[in-house]
Structure formats: structure tokens, C-alpha cells
Design an enzyme around this catalytic site. Structure first.
Site, PDB file in Angstrom:
ATOM      1  N   TRP A 171       0.851  -1.203   0.000  1.00  0.00           N
ATOM      2  CA  TRP A 171       0.000   0.000   0.000  1.00  0.00           C
ATOM      3  C   TRP A 171       0.882   1.247   0.000  1.00  0.00           C
ATOM      4  CZ3 TRP A 171      -4.730  -0.891  -1.255  1.00  0.00           C
ATOM      5  CH2 TRP A 171      -5.663   0.132  -1.199  1.00  0.00           C
ATOM      6  N   ASP A 227       0.198  10.945  -0.548  1.00  0.00           N
ATOM      7  CA  ASP A 227      -0.852  11.954  -0.412  1.00  0.00           C
ATOM      8  C   ASP A 227      -2.209  11.287  -0.180  1.00  0.00           C
ATOM      9  OD1 ASP A 227      -1.509  10.924  -2.896  1.00  0.00           O
ATOM     10  OD2 ASP A 227      -1.669  12.873  -3.872  1.00  0.00           O
ATOM     11  N   GLU A 230      -3.295   8.500  -2.256  1.00  0.00           N
ATOM     12  CA  GLU A 230      -2.507   7.294  -2.005  1.00  0.00           C
ATOM     13  C   GLU A 230      -1.596   6.933  -3.154  1.00  0.00           C
ATOM     14  OE1 GLU A 230      -5.120   5.002   0.979  1.00  0.00           O
ATOM     15  OE2 GLU A 230      -6.149   4.715  -0.921  1.00  0.00           O
TER      16      GLU A 230
HETATM   17  C1  NOJ Z   1      -9.209   6.012  -2.694  1.00  0.00           C
HETATM   18  C2  NOJ Z   1      -9.021   7.487  -2.467  1.00  0.00           C
HETATM   19  O1  NOJ Z   1      -8.042   7.990  -3.344  1.00  0.00           O
HETATM   20  C3  NOJ Z   1      -8.613   7.751  -1.031  1.00  0.00           C
HETATM   21  O2  NOJ Z   1      -8.507   9.135  -0.833  1.00  0.00           O
HETATM   22  C4  NOJ Z   1      -9.650   7.182  -0.090  1.00  0.00           C
HETATM   23  O3  NOJ Z   1      -9.212   7.367   1.232  1.00  0.00           O
HETATM   24  C5  NOJ Z   1      -9.882   5.703  -0.358  1.00  0.00           C
HETATM   25  N1  NOJ Z   1     -10.169   5.474  -1.757  1.00  0.00           N
HETATM   26  C6  NOJ Z   1     -11.047   5.162   0.466  1.00  0.00           C
HETATM   27  O4  NOJ Z   1     -12.207   5.871   0.191  1.00  0.00           O
END
Ligand code: NOJ
Length: 637
Positions: A171, A227, A230
Site C-alpha cells: 500500500w 498523499d 494514495e
Molecule cells: C481512494 C481514495 O483515493 C482515497 O482518498 C480514499 O481514502 C480511499 N479510496 C477510500 O475511500
């Protein structure tokens, strides 16, 4: 014959229905103001209900989630196409009730809105808020791939299983916005406690959790991280804006409960200093250290998160009505105008559907409900600020924004007694409503909001019933109704240091434990969730071992679950986090609480097995109330 006519009838109706379901729905609908008003008021109650459905352990979409834990979405993706389901992880789980996840970011933002609603009179929300706070105290203590609580590193982990165990797969790690957002939400609740005289609860129950998060952000804010989306590693405007807010309000809150937060006071100005470098002169660049354009809806999210209704249109803190934030709004929206089919034929003064960033490829890159609503929320918040200040100031920086809505606008200060002031307010409000109408157009008939809207035909894409989408609707609707969030800092422009220095101070961390919440007069009480000893524990083993191509790492041990020393029943380890600098193999195994066993790691290559040296390793699975997971880092011996 009758049969044939019936067949033709169903065929024609069926095809027509299918076509309607997949045909692009045009944005240019003749919706009146009251259409939107009515839709928003019914959608707000659907959104509130949906959020409660996503919170354990009563929520109907949160089965298996611990009390107070908010799952990001009920989506279980059997094809493992989305990031919501860690497939290799869930494959490893024997009792597979924990297929979905909670993100600290999503849950903190959702609860920020729920706390705001609670403080405004929605008192039924108290038990669920208390349960969320208790869940976060437990989650702070979960050892995970980012680390543990001893040095704070584990607080940078973005997501956990809904059953409060670590997610050990690969991750984007770490992510530092979660602790800052969580601190803010808890401080918001803390202010309510103080206003009702519950000083002890604020100081002894809530503050210890906030303090861990503040220690984390004060210690690590200046180091790169992933960020909020992700996927970019570096420094992010959103994360730092959330950090600045948390540190600033925490220093005031700390004093109110009779303690101090020296690290908040020393670090907040430095964070504000670094934040200035995100301003390009024309828009806010979302991330430093990146090759992308930096036009990114996360800047809107940063602006609305740090909205302070008492503030002037301050540029340094990028307030919604500041020239910088308005110029940014203009250039950001422009970046999406020609990007999506569903935005076709929209004039410069009309809203369009907004995605995360133009270069986005996640699910092909589509508009998102929450980004589109952030564009509206910034403008409703700006209107609130202009009304409060009784004037609108147009500068050279914000001129393109105003001229796109009112072509004859020129720089100047327009007091609320002028006609132009009212024309500008009307134009901005109509424009903001345009973003909400897009959401209305593409919401399902039953009101459900997914994560994304297909750029081709407006159908729903990716995770369904995304909690963050519902919270965005509730917040935007409140700002539209001129309901401001509580103020979070003293009025007056904060001062930006003349030179920035790269700082960070070591934090102190300790596990906060909440056994029960005291009853609060006249308010519903959280049903104290009795601390239960789990029947099985999620045991994650992380082994550092450099291997050669074709070589596998496995584990075998003395208990039945660990293969009874039979190599054919040994446990497979995963390589998805393996790199040459960090050769990590890992597995998560569910074991009966209280089991004791011995085990060893083995290397397997083309049928040949090499056992590690030394004595057998010992595993004692805890059988302790509340301990649902065990995390071990080991090295090949
Ligand atoms: C992907 C998003 O980019 C992220 O910001 C979010 O926290 C997760 N999905 C879960 O909703």
C-alpha cells in the site's frame, strides 16, 4: 399470437429500458431552484442514514465491523479490480468476514461532519461519535506495516480492516493526513464537551488520543509521505493544510483543558511557511516534488477543510474567499472542462463534473462526487465569508474567477450596499448550485452516491455508497444553507515566518484506553461495548529475507493450523511488499486465541527445501479481551 405480442412488448420495453439506463444523461436539465432545494433536503436525510449504515456494529452495511468503525464503502469486489479489496489478503483469511476496510482519513472527515451536526442539535449522534472515538483509541495501538505506537510511526498507516486488524498487503505508506484530520474532529467534539462542563472527559478520555496524533504530525510533518489519493509520494498541500489546522487549534484547546502543546506552537508557523510554496502565482499546486501539473481537487478539499468562518479572506491560509483560493478554483475547474464527455457543451460560467486530477487513471479517470461537491462547498463558504465581512474584494489575482461569472467585473472593494455585490453573490451561488445539480443528475434514483461518475455516460463507477461522498453532500448542503462550521482559530491573519526552517520535534506516545463513557445529562448514552476475548486472532508475520528468483518463503509449525510440521501443509507467504532494499515476505493467519505453537521458516526452490537455523520460534497467541491482532517482524535466521 398473444404470446408473440407479449414477447414483442417485453422485448421493446426491455431494450428501451436498457437504452435509457445506459444513455448519457444530459446535464442541461431544466431543473428549477426548488427542484434542487427539495432534492437536497431529501438527499441529506438519505446521506445521514447511509453513513449510519456504514458504521459498526449496528450499520446494515457494516457487518463484522467493530463498534464505531466506519467502513469506506460496502463494496466487495470479487474480481479484485479495485483497491477496496486486498485480494491476496482476503484469500488468506479463513473466516472472511473482514473483507472491507476503514481509512483514518475517510472516517475522520465523515465524523467531522457528524460532530458538526451533533453540535448543531442532532443529539442522537452522540453514541456513535463516542464509539468512533473509542475505536480510534484501539486503532492507534494496532501494530502494522508502517510501525507501532512506540515511536508513532504506526499512526501513519492509512487503512485497517473493519474488524480492527492490520492490513499487511502492499500500500502507499505512510500517509500523514489521517492523524491530523482525526485530531481536528476530536477537538471539535472536545469543544462541545467543554461547553457542557465535561472537562474531565475532554482531558482524560479524548485528549490522550489527540495528543498521540499531534505528537505524530509535529514529529513527521516535514518528511515525505503518500498523499490523500494514495499515489504520490512527496509533500502534499492537503496534508499540510490539515496539519496546520490541527496544530493551530490544538494549542488553543490544550490551554483550555489546562495543559500545553509546545510542539503545536513551535511547528504550526513552520507548516504555514511551507504551505506558501504551494502557491504558483496562478493556482495552488497540490504536491511538491511531482512531475504532474499539480492541478488537483485535493486543493479544494484542503481549502474547505480549513475554512474558518471568522477569518478574513486570508491568502496565507487559503481561505475559501481568498484571491488565491478563488483563482485556484477557476483554473482547476477549467482543467476538467474538456476532459470528460459528460462535461461537453458547458459554457465558461457553468459548472462541470470534477475528478481528482486530470492525469488520473484510476478506473480510467472519472469525475468524483466528492470532488464535484468540494467545488460547490468552497463557493458557498466564500459567500458566507463575504456576508460576514459585508464586502467582496476583487484583486488582479481573483479577477479571472469573477470575470468568468460576471464579464464586466473589475478589481475593487464592493460593499454589501452596492448592486454589484449582490450580482456577484447571485452569480457565484448559481454557479455553485450548478455543481450540486450535476450531483443531483447523476445520483441514483434511490439517492445512492458512489465514488465516481463515468465520464462517458454518468453511470456509477468503482466503490458504491462511498461514505465520503455522503459526508460531502451533508457538508456542502449545510454551507449552502449558510450554516458555518465552528471557528477554529482566533480572528486575524496568522503570521508567516520570514524564513522557513525544516523542523519537527520528537513526540511522546502512549496507548489511550477508554473503558466506558460517563452518562451525559439529557443525552443518549453509548451502549458500553463489553470488552470481549476474541475466539481467533489475526496474526501477521513479516519476515525480512533476501531471496533469489524462483525461491519462496513458507512457514511450518507444530499446531494443526501451522501445518503440523508437514511441508505439504506449510503456509505460503506473500511478496507484494518485497523490494531489494526491503526484502519483506508476509502472511496473515487467523489462529485460535490462546494457541501456543513452535514454528520455523523455510525456503523452497524447485522442490528443494532449506530450513532456517537456530532453535524453533515460539508463538503464543493472546487470549486477552480486546486483542484481536498480533503483528511480528522477524528476520531469517
Ligand atoms: C481512494 C481514495 O483515493 C482515497 O482518498 C480514499 O481514502 C480511499 N479510496 C477510500 O475511500
Amino acid at each position: 399470437m398473444a404470446f408473440l405480442s407479449l414477447f414483442i412488448y417485453f422485448f421493446v420495453v426491455g431494450v428501451a429500458t436498457l437504452w435509457i439506463a445506459h444513455a448519457p444523461r444530459p446535464l442541461q436539465q431544466t431543473l428549477t431552484a426548488s427542484d434542487l432545494d427539495n432534492w437536497l433536503s431529501s438527499e441529506a436525510s438519505i446521506a445521514r442514514g447511509a453513513l449510519l449504515d456504514l458504521i459498526g456494529n449496528d450499520g446494515k452495511w457494516a457487518e463484522g465491523a467493530a463498534p464505531g468503525v466506519l467502513v469506506a464503502s460496502p463494496s466487495l469486489d470479487p474480481d479484485c479490480k479495485s483497491t477496496y479489496n486486498g485480494c491476496s489478503y482476503s484469500d488468506t483469511l479463513a473466516n472472511n468476514a473482514l473483507d472491507f476496510y476503514t481509512w483514518t482519513r475517510d472516517s475522520s472527515l465523515v465524523f467531522k461532519t457528524l460532530v458538526e451536526m451533533f453540535r448543531a442539535g442532532d443529539t442522537d449522534l452522540l453514541p456513535v461519535i463516542q464509539e468512533w472515538i473509542s475505536s480510534q483509541a484501539r486503532i492507534q495501538g494496532i501494530e502494522n506495516p508502517s510501525g507501532g505506537l512506540a515511536d508513532g510511526q504506526g499512526l501513519g498507516e492509512a487503512k485497517f480492516t473493519a474488524g480492527e486488524t492490520a492490513f499487511a498487503g502492499s500500500w502507499g505508506r505512510p500517509q500523514r493526513d489521517g492523524p491530523a484530520l482525526r485530531a481536528t474532529t476530536m477537538i471539535e467534539f472536545g469543544w462541545w464537551l467543554l461547553s457542557k462542563g465535561y472537562h474531565q472527559v475532554a482531558a482524560n478520555i479524548v485528549w490522550p488520543i489527540i495528543r498521540n496524533d499531534l505528537s505524530y504530525v509535529a514529529e513527521y510533518w516535514n518528511q515525505p509521505a503518500f498523499d490523500l489519493w494514495e499515489d504520490l509520494y512527496g509533500r502534499s498541500f492537503f496534508t499540510l493544510a490539515a496539519t496546520y489546522r490541527a496544530l493551530t487549534e490544538a494549542s488553543v484547546f490544550a490551554r483550555s483543558i489546562g495543559v500545553s502543546c509546545a510542539e503545536c506552537e513551535s511547528q504550526a508557523p513552520q507548516v504555514l511557511c511551507l504551505l506558501q510554496s504551494f502557491w504558483t502565482g496562478r493556482y495552488i499546486r497540490s504536491n511538491l516534488d511531482t512531475g504532474r501539473s499539480g492541478k488537483d481537487a485535493s486543493t479544494l478539499l484542503g481549502v474547505i477543510h480549513t475554512f474558518n468562518p471568522r477569518s478574513e479572506c486570508d491568502d496565507a491560509t487559503f481561505q475559501p474567499c481568498s484571491a488565491r483560493a478563488l483563482a485556484n478554483h477557476f483554473r482547476l475547474v477549467d482543467a476538467f472542462r474538456d476532459l470528460y464527455d459528460i462535461n461537453a457543451d458547458r459554457g465558461q460560467d457553468q459548472a462541470v463534473a470534477i475528478g481528482r486530477y486530470p492525469e488520473d487513471q484510476f478506473f480510467g479517470g472519472n469525475p468524483w462526487f466528492l470532488c464535484t461537491m468540494a467545488a460547490a462547498e468552497q463557493l458557498y463558504s466564500a459567500i458566507y465569508q463575504w456576508h460576514h465581512l459585508e464586502s467582496i474584494t476583487i484583486t488582479e489575482v481573483s479577477l479571472p474567477f469573477f470575470q468568468s461569472l460576471h464579464p464586466t467585473a473589475v478589481p475593487g472593494i464592493y460593499s454589501s450596499s452596492t448592486e454589484l455585490y449582490h450580482q456577484l453573490i447571485d452569480a457565484v451561488r448559481t454557479y455553485a448550485d450548478g455543481f450540486m445539480r450535476i450531483v443531483q443528475t447523476y445520483a441514483s434514483n434511490n439517492g445512492s452516491l458512489a465514488e465516481q461518475i463515468s465520464k462517458y455516460d454518468g453511470s456509477h463507477v468503482s466503490a458504491n455508497d462511498l461514505a465520503w461522498s455522503y459526508a460531502s453532500l451533508l457538508a456542502a448542503n449545510r454551507r449552502r444553507n449558510a450554516i458555518a462550521p465552528p471557528p477554529w482559530t482566533n480572528p486575524g491573519a496568522p503570521s508567516v515566518p520570514s524564513t522557513c526552517s525544516a523542523t519537527g520535534v520528537p513526540g511522546t506516545y502512549s496507548l489511550a484506553t477508554i473503558s466506558t463513557w460517563p452518562p451525559m445529562d439529557g443525552f443518549p448514552t453509548a451502549t458500553a461495548a463489553p470488552c470481549q476475548t476474541p475466539s481467533s486472532v489475526s496474526v501477521t508475520l513479516e519476515l525480512t529475507a533476501s531471496t533469489v528468483w524462483g525461491e519462496d518463503i513458507r512457514l511450518v509449525g507444530s499446531s494443526l493450523d501451522l501445518g503440523n510440521w508437514e511441508l505439504t501443509r506449510s503456509i505460503t507467504f506473500s511478496t507484494d511488499r518485497y523490494s531489494s532494499s526491503q526484502p519483506i515476505w508476509w502472511a496473515t493467519i487467523w489462529l485460535p486465541a490462546g494457541q501456543t505453537a513452535e514454528y520455523k521458516y523455510i525456503r523452497v526452490r524447485e522442490g528443494y527445501v532449506v530450513w532456517e537455523g537456530g532453535v524453533n520460534r515460539q508463538l503464543n497467541v493472546p487470549a486477552v479481551c480486546g486483542e484481536k491482532s498480533l503483528y511480528r517482524r522477524e528476520t531469517w535466521q
